[in-house]
Design an enzyme around this catalytic site. Structure first.
Site, short mmCIF file in Angstrom:
data_model
loop_
_atom_site.label_atom_id
_atom_site.label_comp_id
_atom_site.label_asym_id
_atom_site.label_seq_id
_atom_site.Cartn_x
_atom_site.Cartn_y
_atom_site.Cartn_z
N HIS A 61 36.77 27.71 52.60
CA HIS A 61 35.45 27.97 52.66
C HIS A 61 34.79 27.53 51.23
CE1 HIS A 61 36.94 31.55 50.83
NE2 HIS A 61 35.90 31.49 50.13
N HIS A 63 31.59 28.88 48.59
CA HIS A 63 30.46 30.04 48.17
C HIS A 63 29.78 29.12 47.33
CE1 HIS A 63 31.43 33.89 49.98
NE2 HIS A 63 32.54 33.20 49.90
N TYR A 126 3.52 46.84 43.86
CA TYR A 126 2.82 45.67 43.24
C TYR A 126 1.22 45.54 43.95
CZ TYR A 126 1.09 41.58 41.23
OH TYR A 126 0.22 40.61 40.53
N GLN A 130 -3.45 46.49 43.68
CA GLN A 130 -4.36 45.50 43.40
C GLN A 130 -5.71 45.96 43.51
OE1 GLN A 130 -3.41 42.61 41.88
NE2 GLN A 130 -1.52 43.89 41.66
#
Length: 143
Positions: A61, A63, A126, A130
């Site tokens: 494999h 990654h 966040y 606003q």
């Protein structure tokens, strides 16, 4: 926060953790094959303005943790990397061509997950801060 890549009109901080495996999980990614695969992945990644943050090649494999521009879909990146590396490795290593009978070296599919330092809760806070006091709305319009 560290370095944030940018394009001509964009700034982005998109990282993907990507994993894919050899077909039948054969442990063929060793020695010269693994070295050449690492070289092919680096070439393909750099050609697309992508940065390898970390990477690892196991016996069956791969990654990768990559920082990727928003213009490149993970599916397209993987299609390119898997397709090109399969063809090149089978062409260069006859033992792979015999084992896979000229077919794909890689199993179909892959794993992909976005990562980041910003949590979903931080983004929600966040957006909610606003300038609108109506915090019960999910999608607000600033007044």
């Amino acid at each position: 926060m560290g370095y944030i890549p940018n394009g001509s009109h964009t700034r982005y901080d998109i990282e993907y953790h990507i994993v894919w495996t050899t077909k039948y999980r054969y442990k063929v990614l060793q020695g010269a094959v693994a070295e050449r695969l690492r070289e092919l992945i680096r070439q393909g990644i750099e050609a697309r303005n992508i940065k390898i943050v970390r990477g690892s090649i196991g016996k069956e494999h791969v990654h990768l943790l990559v920082s990727c521009p928003p213009t490149i879909a993970p599916s397209k990146l993987l299609q390119y990397l898997k397709g090109r590396s399969s063809k090149m490795l089978q062409k260069e290593f006859q033992e792979l061509k015999k084992r896979y009978w000229g077919q794909q070296l890689w199993a179909p599919g892959y794993f992909c997950r976005t990562i980041g330092a910003v949590t979903e809760e931080m983004i929600k806070e966040y957006i909610e801060d606003q300038g609108n006091d109506k915090i019960d709305e999910v999608f607000k319009i600033e007044e």
